[in-house]
Scaffold this motif. Structure first.
Motif, short mmCIF file in Angstrom:
data_model
loop_
_atom_site.label_atom_id
_atom_site.label_comp_id
_atom_site.label_asym_id
_atom_site.label_seq_id
_atom_site.Cartn_x
_atom_site.Cartn_y
_atom_site.Cartn_z
N SER C 64 -4.93 2.93 -0.78
CA SER C 64 -3.96 1.92 -0.45
C SER C 64 -2.60 2.56 0.10
O SER C 64 -2.24 3.75 -0.44
N TYR C 65 -1.81 2.04 0.86
CA TYR C 65 -0.38 2.54 1.38
C TYR C 65 0.53 2.69 -0.05
O TYR C 65 1.15 3.48 -0.13
N GLU C 66 0.44 1.77 -0.68
CA GLU C 66 1.22 1.70 -1.85
C GLU C 66 0.94 3.14 -2.69
O GLU C 66 1.79 3.96 -3.10
N GLU C 67 -0.38 3.32 -2.91
CA GLU C 67 -0.91 4.56 -3.64
C GLU C 67 -0.32 5.69 -2.85
O GLU C 67 0.05 6.92 -3.55
N GLU C 70 3.54 6.39 -3.40
CA GLU C 70 3.55 6.90 -4.90
C GLU C 70 3.32 8.35 -5.02
O GLU C 70 4.08 9.22 -5.44
N LYS C 71 2.06 8.42 -4.67
CA LYS C 71 1.46 9.76 -4.62
C LYS C 71 2.17 10.98 -4.19
O LYS C 71 2.33 12.16 -4.45
N GLU C 72 2.48 10.51 -2.65
CA GLU C 72 3.37 11.55 -1.85
C GLU C 72 4.40 11.86 -2.32
O GLU C 72 4.83 13.00 -2.39
N PRO C 96 3.85 -2.86 4.81
CA PRO C 96 3.75 -1.18 4.59
C PRO C 96 5.12 -0.45 5.12
O PRO C 96 5.39 0.24 4.44
N ALA C 97 5.68 -1.01 6.30
CA ALA C 97 6.73 -0.65 6.90
C ALA C 97 7.87 -0.90 5.80
O ALA C 97 8.59 0.39 5.48
N LEU C 98 8.16 -1.67 5.24
CA LEU C 98 9.20 -2.07 4.19
C LEU C 98 8.97 -1.04 2.97
O LEU C 98 10.02 -0.38 2.62
N LYS C 99 7.73 -0.96 2.63
CA LYS C 99 7.68 -0.12 1.26
C LYS C 99 7.77 1.46 1.59
O LYS C 99 8.28 2.38 0.91
N ALA C 100 7.11 1.64 3.00
CA ALA C 100 7.61 2.94 3.46
C ALA C 100 8.95 3.42 3.43
O ALA C 100 9.32 4.62 2.83
N LEU C 101 9.66 2.47 4.02
CA LEU C 101 11.21 2.87 4.03
C LEU C 101 11.83 2.85 2.63
O LEU C 101 12.50 3.78 2.44
N LYS C 102 11.48 2.04 1.99
CA LYS C 102 11.98 1.86 0.66
C LYS C 102 11.47 3.10 -0.18
O LYS C 102 12.05 3.54 -1.25
N SER C 103 10.39 3.60 0.13
CA SER C 103 9.76 4.98 -0.62
C SER C 103 10.37 6.20 -0.10
O SER C 103 10.12 7.23 -0.45
#
Lengths: 388, 388, 388, 388
Positions: C64-67, C70-72, C96-103
């Motif tokens: 998943s993109y969440e994974e 996190e792992k990256e 995914p875009a939102l979470k990518a940015l927030k990550s």
């Protein structure tokens, strides 16, 4: 019984006329028509000068069309003109056409039919009443590949039509002109001579006529956005129109006379549920058939191509690869009109392949198009029904 | 003093003739010429039939061209033909042309000039002797954009010419024909009617003429590879030729009548040390100017384009974007010939812009081209000098 | 200090994805980006399979993109991905875009930006908040000749813009599909995955973006006619829109996915009061400049052409005549994004010629376009203001 | 067993190299190949600089190709390069290729194969001896529509081939260059680096290769006319060649580097006794099939077109209408080479659709072409047999 060469009188087309020269070339080309008389200008001296340049005898060059009708009717039947060709600006369409018909002459008339829609209906009434032949020179339906396109639609090759894009981009009114120097621009931008529309009357009607001719569909409603781009312009010099046709097909008509750098590349694209077609004047001898899952096919004009319809081939003068153009398309209307008139004169059945030239119905619909487009252009409502 | 309409008699062009119909359209188009007499076939009945279809009075339709020359000369000067148009197969070029000239008639002749090179030289002698006008209808130099191309070369826009590619691919002789059914194929593949060359006489001469016309350069030597592709063919139906011109420029001429699927897209490309140009018949209203380090430029035919030479504009009938084609190019030769002849008849100086039509020198060089190509085709030597 | 190669993680683009493969080619092409990780499918097995085919180490292929995020983020900085490329259907853009940015990861996102306009505004807010780089892959503005077109407008070559025609005719949805077999058709015709628009979201947004990009003008109001041509369709598969821009320029946008036989020939024409321009994807390396009274000019893509702007040349990889196409246009966005990101990472000033890639504003405007088009499509009023 | 990504070392392609960058893009594009090492220049400093710009670790950037071969062979098998890509000028082809093969590395080599014909034969011998894979990057046979053209010939669609026209007009050597500034011009006009031919080696070989590839016919004899147009030129910068193929087909090959304004529009036309075909690089995604008595057909590149051969489709990355170009054609050779090499490494049977890339035979024939063309150019005899 064999046919005879037809005798033509011209109204308008004096010095400086673009379309008058085009009509004469178109009439000359196939040797079926002879220009024998004319009233080429409202100024008698100019008419005389034009007649002389066209090698007409002085006595067949008239000071007015009324005079022409009268004097020609005094000539023996085997000398007098068979028909008139009217190539004047729009505001001088109705009167000479009406009087020609009432004087017993068949008529070829440049488009649009008249200055107003009411005139068009009245003219149509008289045409029907007199039973005389009438041809309205919507040039583009004279192209052989446009005739082929229509046949392909009739034969179901495209399936049910969904979409029609038709466009006519010109740029020649891109800037302000000294209208005393540019007569073409002068009358076309003057409502008293051009009518209630500028661009839409001058070229929009061609695009509309082409769309209905090829598709075989009638316009049902429309939504027009008209522009008078240059400040000085009273009439539209540009416009785009959303279209809906009777079978539910949608479309767009775009016409402009201020598209700087554009020449005259009228183009039509029609898509059905089986295939599509594309044609444009800049490559007039090619008709593109487009298929979803097969190679596209290139249909090419040519009197020799057996795969083309008989109508198409009879409207071609040369084998494929010898490009015919605008003047030949124009001449096809004269040729079809002439063949039909010759048959009529000889009391023969006309060749059905030559019956195909634009007439009064095209003219009336064209004038209705102008009415409806201008109405829609002023409306806040999206859709304006196409009213006849 | 004003001009008058010219009177034309036609030789050949009876039923089934392709090029006869083309000549008539070209002569008709501009209203400067009237077809008034003809000897349309060596079979009197067919000539009569053609005359009737062309609406000629019976007494001006002749059984032979000799008869036409004799009878026309008995008519009053203001009725008799001014010139003849000869549209017969190659083996019937020399005799009618010679006799027409000797009878005092100006001549328009289809290409190639004659059946043999010797005939061409003799005809040329008689043309010079009589001082009569002579036009050889090498169609392609009639195109306005070809005239523009020539002017650009003359004006130095291309610089010194290096390279000339000229090609004329056709496919219509791609297979065996029943020559009793295909008259066009029949005479063109028969040496007694076509001469010593097939493809090279029929279309190679056009390509050669075009190359010399546009470049202004004379061919100096050549190396020909000729093919008679189909077993049954006696004459070449295809050939390619390496060229060297007088200024050292090199080139290639390709012509074929067996290029299956090719129509008629004669094309020329010329490269100088400053710029290059490209033109092809399938897009005849466009001339492409190519520059090494600037955007290419698209020159477009149009009577209205001030950037074109005056010659080009006078050989256009319409504004840019109204495509003119093969028939108009052909008509330009008739128009130029007519304007020059009208001036001659009126004892006026002709308009220099209308003097440009192919004549006897083109004809003699064309026949020399055929001679030299056939000679080179048979030679084991690489280069054959172009001998006149 | 020199740059380094960037590390990319991909979201989506598993087996059968068209656009995923395109993104990878575009990212690979210039050697500035390495694909090092991915979550290629919501089905872990398919993601694994894709990772294997792409030669990724197992541990960098995520379920998943969440994974992935996190792992990256647990990896050392010099190994972890710099940015993600999101190539999923529209309904899987926002999260995914939102979470990518927030990550903390920069984002490349396929268009349209999100499923809804509200999502787009929210995403835009987060982009601004995080200060991370964001690229939205509106392919067509990546073409060098489109960049040149924009520069010509900026430099005033066209003068004041009057008219914009933009069209995007496709035919691939011409018939009913078994959506279990045609995944591309399936999600694009499903409102839960595609959003409130079909054709207008998929390709209309491209046309809109192209028009605003080249002209530099913002849309002010519009009048849309949308069609769901096939009975089964819930969303539009075709539409035409009248346009008015902020400076008063008018225009038309046409997009269709049921134009049987049409491929993908997106085309734009813009006319100003001095000149016009034309570009179409089928001849992508050519930009036509049209002038009212001069020859048109052919601008040609090529890194070597000094007459082109520096931006254009830097977005070309080869000299003129080596055609670059769709994939290179796409790659230009990745290249510009990469060069800008490399500069950012190195704390350098980016080369201004490489700053030109579509971003959040394009995305928000694209989503607003969808909103306004659908609204206008339902309205009886002619004009709908373009509301942000 | 699955494949793995291949490791490439590059020889040449340092700062200012055009073709080196092209090779890298082509190798990168499909994600099957990774550039891991290189000897980019004979000047170690320049090689190092190039390596840095390409993000290579310092230890894999070598001062000479000999060093690269030696050091790479000392690396563990799972790190060392699989093959080299040689992108140096012609005089540095033979030695690195020979040594690479002898060191056990597969080879991709830019064309022409070597400086001399003898070198080519020797290299061919070593390729056969070692059994290593060899790819010669004749770009144009990588185009999908060229692959389709070949398949159509193989499938008999054209019938027996009669005529082949192939041309490659360039203008970039149109004038004198300061060779210290223009490296591309410098080595190509220098016999010590380019070999005995200039234009014919550089681009004539491409045209020759294309003609033999598509037609499947071998050249039998030829007649060449070569030019060194500019006074300063030692080698030909232009030439035209008459061709005869083994089955009796005739043809013409035209190549020029002084055709002012020409870019790079390599074009081939082949006519058989049933149909003809046309392809040109400027419209690379279109293949025209020409039929004598039917509409022509437009074959269009596209991975989705079921009417195309499987080979063609596998050499396309996108659906029809997303133009692929020169770089994708180039990449196809790398892709085919890579797939074949991956199969070889995995001891699998390669996909026959990916076996199609130019190799040693093409290279040897290309060098023989150069030999025979130069010989013919000097000969007074018309025909020179094509000797191997």
């Amino acid at each position: 019984m064999s046919h005879r060469k037809l005798r033509m009188g011209m109204i308008g087309g004096g010095p400086g006329s673009f379309i008058g020269a085009v009509h004469r070339i178109a009439a000359n080309m196939d040797g079926q028509i002879e220009l024998v008389a004319g009233s080429f200008s409202s100024q008698p001296e100019k008419s005389r000068q034009a007649g002389q340049e066209l090698y007409l005898p002085e006595e067949r060059v008239y000071s007015s069309y009324e005079e022409m009708f009268e004097k020609e009717n005094q000539l023996p039947e085997d000398q007098r003109i068979d028909f008139v060709s009217i190539v004047t600006p729009n505001h001088v369409h109705f009167d000479p056409a009406l009087k020609a018909l009432k004087s017993g002459f068949h008529v070829v008339l440049d488009k649009p039919m008249t200055l107003t829609y009411d005139e068009a209906k009245e003219l149509n009434r008289v045409i029907e009443e007199t039973g005389l032949l009438f041809c309205l020179t919507h040039t583009y339906t004279g192209y052989p590949m446009i005739k082929e396109a229509r046949q392909l639609v009739i034969n179901g090759v495209l399936g049910k039509i969904r979409k029609i894009y038709v466009e006519y981009p010109q740029g020649w009114l891109w800037k302000s002109f000294d209208t005393s120097e540019n007569k073409q621009a002068a009358w076309r931008t003057d409502p008293s001579k051009s009518g209630i529309a500028g661009c839409m009357g001058d070229i929009g009607t061609h695009a509309f006529n082409l769309a209905e001719y090829v598709s075989g569909l009638k316009l049902e409603k429309l939504c027009a956005d008209l522009q008078a781009t240059l400040e000085e312009r009273v009439l539209d010099d540009d416009g785009s129109i959303l279209l809906r046709f009777e079978n539910g097909a949608s479309g767009v008509l775009m016409a402009s006379q201020v598209a700087s750098g554009a020449e005259n590349n009228i183009k039509i694209r029609i898509y059905g549920d089986l295939a599509g077609l594309e044609w444009q004047q800049d490559d007039a001898n090619t008709l593109l058939l487009k298929y979803p899952e097969q190679p596209d096919r290139i249909y090419r004009a040519g009197a020799n191509h057996a795969y083309l319809s008989s109508i198409t081939r009879k409207n071609s003068r040369t084998p494929a690869g010898h490009p015919e153009g605008y003047l030949e398309a124009f001449a096809n209307h004269y040729l079809n009109f002439a063949k039909t008139l010759q048959a009529k004169i000889s009391n023969q059945d006309p060749d059905p392949d030559f019956l195909d030239f634009p007439g009064a119905e095209d003219g009336v619909r064209g004038m209705a198009f102008i009415e409806n487009v201008v109405k829609s252009g002023k409306s806040d409502q999206k859709w304006t029904p196409f009213q006849l």
